[in-house]
Design a protein around this motif. Structure first.
Motif, mmCIF file in Angstrom:
data_model
loop_
_atom_site.group_PDB
_atom_site.id
_atom_site.type_symbol
_atom_site.label_atom_id
_atom_site.label_comp_id
_atom_site.label_asym_id
_atom_site.label_seq_id
_atom_site.Cartn_x
_atom_site.Cartn_y
_atom_site.Cartn_z
ATOM 1 N N VAL A 1 45.717 41.048 72.730
ATOM 2 C CA VAL A 1 46.705 41.786 73.516
ATOM 3 C C VAL A 1 48.091 41.175 73.364
ATOM 4 C CG1 VAL A 1 46.475 40.574 75.736
ATOM 5 C CG2 VAL A 1 47.034 43.004 75.703
ATOM 6 N N GLU A 2 48.162 39.864 73.298
ATOM 7 C CA GLU A 2 49.469 39.221 73.123
ATOM 8 C C GLU A 2 50.080 39.573 71.768
ATOM 9 O OE1 GLU A 2 51.144 37.836 75.391
ATOM 10 O OE2 GLU A 2 49.608 37.549 76.926
ATOM 11 N N ALA A 3 49.246 39.579 70.730
ATOM 12 C CA ALA A 3 49.747 39.920 69.397
ATOM 13 C C ALA A 3 50.193 41.383 69.336
ATOM 14 C CB ALA A 3 48.669 39.642 68.354
ATOM 15 N N SER A 4 49.415 42.282 69.961
ATOM 16 C CA SER A 4 49.786 43.699 69.963
ATOM 17 C C SER A 4 51.074 43.937 70.736
ATOM 18 C CB SER A 4 48.654 44.541 70.553
ATOM 19 O OG SER A 4 47.563 44.637 69.658
ATOM 20 N N LEU A 5 51.221 43.302 71.883
ATOM 21 C CA LEU A 5 52.448 43.460 72.667
ATOM 22 C C LEU A 5 53.676 43.037 71.865
ATOM 23 C CD1 LEU A 5 51.226 42.145 76.135
ATOM 24 C CD2 LEU A 5 51.877 44.496 75.607
ATOM 25 N N LYS A 6 53.533 41.961 71.111
ATOM 26 C CA LYS A 6 54.654 41.479 70.300
ATOM 27 C C LYS A 6 54.998 42.482 69.208
ATOM 28 C CE LYS A 6 56.179 37.496 67.559
ATOM 29 N NZ LYS A 6 55.805 36.126 67.069
ATOM 30 N N ARG A 7 53.981 42.983 68.503
ATOM 31 C CA ARG A 7 54.246 43.937 67.423
ATOM 32 C C ARG A 7 54.802 45.249 67.962
ATOM 33 N NH1 ARG A 7 49.378 41.533 65.213
ATOM 34 N NH2 ARG A 7 48.114 43.050 66.372
ATOM 35 N N LEU A 8 54.323 45.666 69.127
ATOM 36 C CA LEU A 8 54.748 46.934 69.718
ATOM 37 C C LEU A 8 56.079 46.838 70.458
ATOM 38 C CD1 LEU A 8 51.243 48.013 71.044
ATOM 39 C CD2 LEU A 8 52.561 49.245 69.298
ATOM 40 N N GLN A 9 56.605 45.637 70.585
ATOM 41 C CA GLN A 9 57.896 45.403 71.260
ATOM 42 C C GLN A 9 57.900 45.971 72.682
ATOM 43 O OE1 GLN A 9 61.521 45.933 68.815
ATOM 44 N NE2 GLN A 9 60.173 46.619 67.156
ATOM 45 N N THR A 10 56.827 45.687 73.410
ATOM 46 C CA THR A 10 56.714 46.187 74.778
ATOM 47 C C THR A 10 56.049 45.121 75.624
ATOM 48 O OG1 THR A 10 55.892 48.022 76.137
ATOM 49 C CG2 THR A 10 54.467 47.270 74.369
ATOM 50 N N ASP A 11 56.146 45.267 76.943
ATOM 51 C CA ASP A 11 55.491 44.303 77.817
ATOM 52 C C ASP A 11 54.245 44.877 78.483
ATOM 53 O OD1 ASP A 11 56.749 46.038 79.512
ATOM 54 O OD2 ASP A 11 57.994 44.524 80.515
ATOM 55 N N TYR A 12 53.858 46.108 78.099
ATOM 56 C CA TYR A 12 52.601 46.662 78.621
ATOM 57 C C TYR A 12 52.041 47.696 77.649
ATOM 58 C CZ TYR A 12 55.150 50.905 79.996
ATOM 59 O OH TYR A 12 55.896 52.052 79.987
ATOM 60 N N ILE A 13 50.727 47.856 77.705
ATOM 61 C CA ILE A 13 49.996 48.857 76.936
ATOM 62 C C ILE A 13 49.401 49.847 77.923
ATOM 63 C CG2 ILE A 13 47.966 49.248 75.472
ATOM 64 C CD1 ILE A 13 48.512 46.331 74.396
ATOM 65 N N ASP A 14 49.629 51.134 77.698
ATOM 66 C CA ASP A 14 49.126 52.136 78.639
ATOM 67 C C ASP A 14 47.607 52.253 78.592
ATOM 68 O OD1 ASP A 14 51.611 53.411 79.825
ATOM 69 O OD2 ASP A 14 52.049 53.579 77.685
ATOM 70 N N LEU A 15 47.028 52.322 77.403
ATOM 71 C CA LEU A 15 45.587 52.487 77.251
ATOM 72 C C LEU A 15 45.082 51.478 76.224
ATOM 73 C CD1 LEU A 15 42.983 54.107 77.918
ATOM 74 C CD2 LEU A 15 43.582 55.620 76.002
ATOM 75 N N TYR A 16 44.334 50.474 76.695
ATOM 76 C CA TYR A 16 43.800 49.431 75.808
ATOM 77 C C TYR A 16 42.318 49.712 75.590
ATOM 78 C CZ TYR A 16 43.997 44.756 73.687
ATOM 79 O OH TYR A 16 44.002 43.693 72.809
ATOM 80 N N GLN A 17 41.942 49.927 74.329
ATOM 81 C CA GLN A 17 40.609 50.414 73.986
ATOM 82 C C GLN A 17 39.804 49.390 73.198
ATOM 83 O OE1 GLN A 17 41.440 54.956 72.835
ATOM 84 N NE2 GLN A 17 43.020 53.541 72.137
ATOM 85 N N MET A 18 38.510 49.306 73.530
ATOM 86 C CA MET A 18 37.584 48.476 72.776
ATOM 87 C C MET A 18 37.119 49.284 71.563
ATOM 88 S SD MET A 18 37.765 45.907 74.831
ATOM 89 C CE MET A 18 39.447 46.551 75.108
ATOM 90 N N HIS A 19 37.397 48.785 70.362
ATOM 91 C CA HIS A 19 37.237 49.591 69.154
ATOM 92 C C HIS A 19 35.776 49.921 68.847
ATOM 93 C CE1 HIS A 19 39.991 50.385 65.463
ATOM 94 N NE2 HIS A 19 39.180 51.389 65.663
ATOM 95 N N VAL A 20 34.876 49.025 69.213
ATOM 96 C CA VAL A 20 33.440 49.263 69.047
ATOM 97 C C VAL A 20 32.713 48.228 69.898
ATOM 98 C CG1 VAL A 20 33.056 47.770 67.029
ATOM 99 C CG2 VAL A 20 31.641 49.800 67.316
ATOM 100 N N TRP A 21 31.472 48.500 70.251
ATOM 101 C CA TRP A 21 30.648 47.586 71.055
ATOM 102 C C TRP A 21 30.494 46.246 70.353
ATOM 103 C CZ3 TRP A 21 28.583 47.919 75.892
ATOM 104 C CH2 TRP A 21 27.520 47.091 76.233
ATOM 105 N N ASP A 22 30.379 45.189 71.136
ATOM 106 C CA ASP A 22 30.186 43.833 70.605
ATOM 107 C C ASP A 22 28.888 43.272 71.175
ATOM 108 O OD1 ASP A 22 30.294 41.222 69.755
ATOM 109 O OD2 ASP A 22 32.074 40.680 70.919
ATOM 110 N N HIS A 23 27.839 43.235 70.359
ATOM 111 C CA HIS A 23 26.536 42.754 70.823
ATOM 112 C C HIS A 23 26.548 41.265 71.165
ATOM 113 C CE1 HIS A 23 24.167 46.408 70.148
ATOM 114 N NE2 HIS A 23 24.904 46.600 69.073
ATOM 115 N N ALA A 24 27.528 40.533 70.678
ATOM 116 C CA ALA A 24 27.564 39.085 70.910
ATOM 117 C C ALA A 24 28.193 38.719 72.250
ATOM 118 C CB ALA A 24 28.323 38.393 69.775
#
Length: 328
Positions: free
Chosen positions: A101-124
């Motif tokens: 999330v920190e890396a995405s916020l930096k690339r997106l030049q914003t201080d919040y993400i409206d919808l943060y999605q888990m790209h696929v299930w993580d069995h681990a």
């Protein structure tokens, strides 16, 4: 462009969502930004990206394009796939989500993400760990809402139950593959989302380009369907059933003076439970074509014809349950 609420939330999103997977790759930076601005100018507000699209370059382009219009945008991105070559560089563990999330916020030049999605299930990773982390991010204000993508029905239901049990923030949406040529979600996921009021924002609504009318029964030599493996491969798409679907789409397009892509997207827009199909475009011409899916209605007779030709075969237990359904 119509506005719809996303799942069990007050988040208002446009009926089409602009996907940005090609931005910075097969779509130039200039054309990518032009598409975003045109989409916003025409009433769209929903943009979807991911941290792994073009190794983060897609997020950078989106951030650059919306930095002066941030408040009018519903910005969605995703986390899960590898972004670093070490054991914690992938997954939906607390560490990877927090790093992501920190890396995405930096690339997106914003201080919040409206919808943060888990790209696929993580069995681990225990889902409790994932949801507690997401709950913390919502509490902190870095994330406003959460969603998932590519989950099985039991995985989504387990997530919703875990959130309810622990009073964690809840997934308001799922992003599955869904189109006239990929209706596997009809088996269980669609009915689950309708029951639990989870918004559905389908990816690949044109079947990787198959439903654009560009392809015939000859194996293509260019385009996405030249891929040898994966969901958008010729091996997956080139079935007799899919060509029968494409025939109906093309006939409907000719009858309505629309393009095949517009008809296929319009069918989805009128499908119960669908909030916002995510369309992508490699060129400005493709973007304009896809945008032509809004502002009109597919006649019920044609919608029914497309629904019938693309429907899954009658399968257990759905046919058994339907046989003994009690009238309301």
């Amino acid at each position: 462009m119509q506005i719809r609420l996303l799942g069990r939330s007050g988040l208002a999103v446009s009926e089409l969502c602009l996907g940005t997977m090609t931005f910075g790759n097969t779509t130039s930076d200039t054309d990518s930004i032009a598409m975003i601005h045109s989409f916003l100018d025409r009433g769209g507000n929903f943009l979807d990206t991911a941290d792994v699209y073009v190794s983060g370059r897609s997020e950078e382009i989106v951030g650059q394009a919306i930095k002066e219009r941030r408040s009018e945008v519903v910005l969605a991105t995703k986390v899960r796939f590898p972004t670093a070559d070490h054991p914690n560089g992938a997954g939906i563990s607390r560490k990877h989500i927090m790093d992501g999330v920190e890396a995405s916020l930096k690339r997106l030049q914003t201080d919040y993400i409206d919808l943060y999605q888990m790209h696929v299930w993580d069995h681990a990773t225990p889902i409790e760990e994932t949801l507690r982390t997401l709950d913390d991010l919502v509490t902190s204000g870095k994330v406003r809402y959460i969603g998932c993508s590519n989950f099985l029905a039991w995985q989504l239901m387990k997530s919703l139950g875990t959130s309810e049990l622990n009073r964690y923030v809840r997934f308001i949406s799922i992003q599955p593959q869904y189109s006239l040529v990929s209706r596997e979600m009809d088996r269980e996921m669609i009915s689950l989302c309708l029951e639990e009021n989870v918004g559905i924002i389908p990816w690949a609504p044109l079947g990787g380009g198959f439903l654009t009318g560009r392809y015939n029964r000859e194996e293509p030599t260019s385009g996405r369907l030249t891929a040898k493996t994966g969901e958008s491969s010729w091996q997956v798409r080139s079935t007799e059933k899919n060509f029968a679907i494409l025939d109906i789409v093309e006939r409907a397009a000719a009858e309505l003076d629309k393009t095949p892509a517009q008809v296929a997207l319009r069918w989805l827009l009128q499908q119960r439970g669908i909030t916002s199909p995510i369309f992508g475009a490699r060129t400005l011409e493709q973007f304009q074509d896809n945008m032509g899916a809004v502002g009109w209605e597919l006649p019920q007779e044609i919608w029914d014809r497309l629904d019938a030709v693309s429907a899954l075969p009658s399968e257990y237990p759905n046919r058994f349950i339907a046989k003994f359904a009690r009238p309301l």
